[in-house]
Motif scaffolding. Sequence first.
Motif, PDB file in Angstrom:
ATOM      1  N   TYR A   1       0.858  -1.186   0.000  1.00  0.00           N
ATOM      2  CA  TYR A   1       0.000   0.000   0.000  1.00  0.00           C
ATOM      3  C   TYR A   1       0.891   1.231   0.000  1.00  0.00           C
ATOM      4  O   TYR A   1       1.638   1.465   0.943  1.00  0.00           O
ATOM      5  N   THR A   2       0.812   2.012  -1.079  1.00  0.00           N
ATOM      6  CA  THR A   2       1.619   3.231  -1.173  1.00  0.00           C
ATOM      7  C   THR A   2       0.706   4.433  -0.999  1.00  0.00           C
ATOM      8  O   THR A   2      -0.018   4.822  -1.908  1.00  0.00           O
TER       9      THR A   2
ATOM     10  N   ILE B   1      -4.475   4.781  -3.233  1.00  0.00           N
ATOM     11  CA  ILE B   1      -5.856   5.181  -2.943  1.00  0.00           C
ATOM     12  C   ILE B   1      -5.982   6.690  -3.098  1.00  0.00           C
ATOM     13  O   ILE B   1      -5.171   7.437  -2.534  1.00  0.00           O
ATOM     14  N   GLY B   2      -6.961   7.143  -3.846  1.00  0.00           N
ATOM     15  CA  GLY B   2      -7.171   8.572  -4.058  1.00  0.00           C
ATOM     16  C   GLY B   2      -6.597   9.003  -5.399  1.00  0.00           C
ATOM     17  O   GLY B   2      -6.019   8.189  -6.138  1.00  0.00           O
TER      18      GLY B   2
ATOM     19  N   VAL C   1     -11.810   6.624  -4.582  1.00  0.00           N
ATOM     20  CA  VAL C   1     -12.000   6.588  -3.127  1.00  0.00           C
ATOM     21  C   VAL C   1     -11.571   7.940  -2.548  1.00  0.00           C
ATOM     22  O   VAL C   1     -10.488   8.425  -2.865  1.00  0.00           O
ATOM     23  N   PRO C   2     -12.414   8.568  -1.717  1.00  0.00           N
ATOM     24  CA  PRO C   2     -12.059   9.884  -1.179  1.00  0.00           C
ATOM     25  C   PRO C   2     -10.775   9.838  -0.353  1.00  0.00           C
ATOM     26  O   PRO C   2     -10.465   8.823   0.272  1.00  0.00           O
ATOM     27  N   SER C   3     -10.013  10.948  -0.341  1.00  0.00           N
ATOM     28  CA  SER C   3      -8.674  10.875   0.224  1.00  0.00           C
ATOM     29  C   SER C   3      -8.598  11.131   1.733  1.00  0.00           C
ATOM     30  O   SER C   3      -7.588  10.831   2.335  1.00  0.00           O
TER      31      SER C   3
ATOM     32  N   LEU D   1      -2.442  -0.761  -8.901  1.00  0.00           N
ATOM     33  CA  LEU D   1      -3.895  -0.616  -8.839  1.00  0.00           C
ATOM     34  C   LEU D   1      -4.179   0.777  -8.307  1.00  0.00           C
ATOM     35  O   LEU D   1      -3.700   1.149  -7.237  1.00  0.00           O
ATOM     36  N   SER D   2      -4.976   1.544  -9.036  1.00  0.00           N
ATOM     37  CA  SER D   2      -5.255   2.904  -8.615  1.00  0.00           C
ATOM     38  C   SER D   2      -6.733   3.043  -8.261  1.00  0.00           C
ATOM     39  O   SER D   2      -7.587   3.118  -9.146  1.00  0.00           O
TER      40      SER D   2
END
Lengths: 322, 249
Positions: free
Chosen positions: A6-7, A41-42, A66-68, A61-62
């Motif tokens: 997870y980055t 995520i975001g 999804v809200p940040s 995977l982007s």
Amino acid sequence: MSVLVYTENWDGRFKKLSYELVSYASGIAGMTGGSVTALSIGNVGRDELSTLGSYGATNVLSAETVPSGLDNQLYTQVIAAAMEKTGAKVLVMANNNSGKAIAPRLSVRLKAGLASGVTALPESVDPVIVQKKVFSGKAYAKVKILSDSAILTLSQNSFEIRETGGSAAIEAFDPGVDASVAKTNIRDVQKQEGKLLLTDAELVVSGGRGMKSPDNWGPLEELAGILGAATACSRPVSDEGWRPHEEHTGQTGKIIAPNLYMAFGISGAIQHLAGVSASKCIVAVNTDKDAPIFEAADYGIVGDAHKVLPELIAEIKAARAQ
Amino acid sequence: MRILVCISNVPDTTTRVKFSSDNTSVDNSGVQWIINPWDELALTRAMELKEDSSNAISTVTVATVGPATADPTLRKALAIGADDAIRVESETGDAYQVATQLAAVCKSGDFDVVLCGIESSDYNGSAVGGMLSEILDIPSVSAVSGLKAEGEEVIISRDIDGGREEVSVPLPFVAIVQKGIAKEPRIAAMRGIMMARKKPLQVVPAVESETLTGYLEFALPQAKAPCKMVDADHVKELVGLLQNEAKVL
Ligand SMILES: Cc1cc2nc3c(=O)[nH]c(=O)nc-3n(C[C@H](O)[C@H](O)[C@H](O)COP(=O)(O)OP(=O)(O)OC[C@H]3O[C@@H](n4cnc5c(N)ncnc54)[C@H](O)[C@@H]3O)c2cc1C
Ligand SMILES: Nc1ncnc2c1ncn2[C@@H]1O[C@H](COP(=O)(O)O)[C@@H](O)[C@H]1O
């Protein structure tokens, strides 16, 4: 064995920490011939996402819709969905604020054993056996993961970045999680823009009670300025309100591992060292030759910080001018 | 509103760490046990909130998972001001096992706010609070450095990189707290110590649970090379060493 990493991003950008995580994940994948997928995520631009490929991610995977704002339940479900999609057996995250918030929830949701604050590649991956720090750095422990899958959170600045020169396939990812699982209502945000974060800094200049007064921080800040360093302090200094509380390092404050930590007028109590002893190089300036800081330091000067600081500034300027 | 503070019983932070002769476990002989520093701050904040009568906080309960040797630590928490204490009779396993036990305590206790520390100062897990919230399927907020009550709502400050956010979540929730939540840990007064003897400390049996991790071996860090001393009149020499030997400038 495939690995998911997870980055996290900061306003759409990655940091050195992100590349440390990908390098670490790629080290684990290399032990078994598996591949690394990075999850973002975001909203992050394609160019930024593709930088993850240079450190060994083969897929990105982007989850861009999804809200940040961080919601622990929402992020847990998004990451769990990515684990399921990739079939990864190992999840790598940072041992920072968000990692500490989400990794334990994922451990329960995925029934995956969690080793937090790991500092090196696992010595074995089946089962996962990995070293972590315990007792705030006073000891190390080998942790064995008893479950099928594992979650490892990496201590910042403990793993060398490795450029592989590879490239990653970028894919938009819809985790299929209902946004209503998010229950965090963010009412107000206060952010200091443009200040070098202590946890990101390669060089740190720090002061303790031996600095005597908040009015004496000028030379310390000047030194930090010419080095491009962040400023830090001991706990009593922030408790007294001499310096802001974000600067306090130690067991109850920030735990950092910069390349250089310079301690002026800090005695080196065990609780202070817990936050800084992982630094690559420690310099101490203290009037007391028996101060415990000298046991942790690589280089030391027995002397008055108020005298040494201006000389140090002048010498560094002179060395830079050459 | 009912508050639960989860207390980890840990060796005094100045303790010298020792292991068993085969290095497979920590040798706790002669250890002074204390309330985990972050849990002590959490308890202090819980007491401050309760004492402000404009907040409708009815009770502050403390709970620990561990053997009877943890009782003095719970008594200390009662002396600081907690109303009652619960100890789950169990050898502590891993974070998952502890969180499973605390979840059972929460289910039987109807708490609105559960406070955990960011980590135990011994094994530095940073795990139990988050795990507990996921088992209970309730919200959690981490890196919490401020808590205040506003009517039926609890307003939370959490630290983010380079700043702070003010957030709220519906009750019940788990707050994972760090430095800043209270200024100084509260010290028990004589009166508190006397009263603590009469306060309820309930011992409950453990529920069935599993562990997901185990410790195989412990080691001390390698001794480092002695500090190189530079004369205070030769600051230039230090700059040279940092440039050419340590290569950090
Ligand atoms: C549970 C717990 C958690 C704690 N957590 C932390 C933590 O996270 N971080 C932390 O820092 N502390 C923490 N502490 C406090 C810690 O024990 C020490 O009290 C603290 O680190 C001391 O700060 P100091 O070195 O600035 O001050 P002091 O101990 O007062 O040391 C000042 C030093 O400056 C030197 N000095 C004096 N004048 C000069 C001069 N002119 N030039 C150069 N040197 C000079 C003195 O010789 C002395 O060594 C914690 C304590 C407890 C009990
Ligand atoms: N044995 C325990 N009993 C009760 N609470 C615990 C226990 N272990 C950990 N906790 C809580 O979980 C927090 C984080 O601990 P850890 O995950 O062990 O680092 C602590 O600050 C406590 O609030």
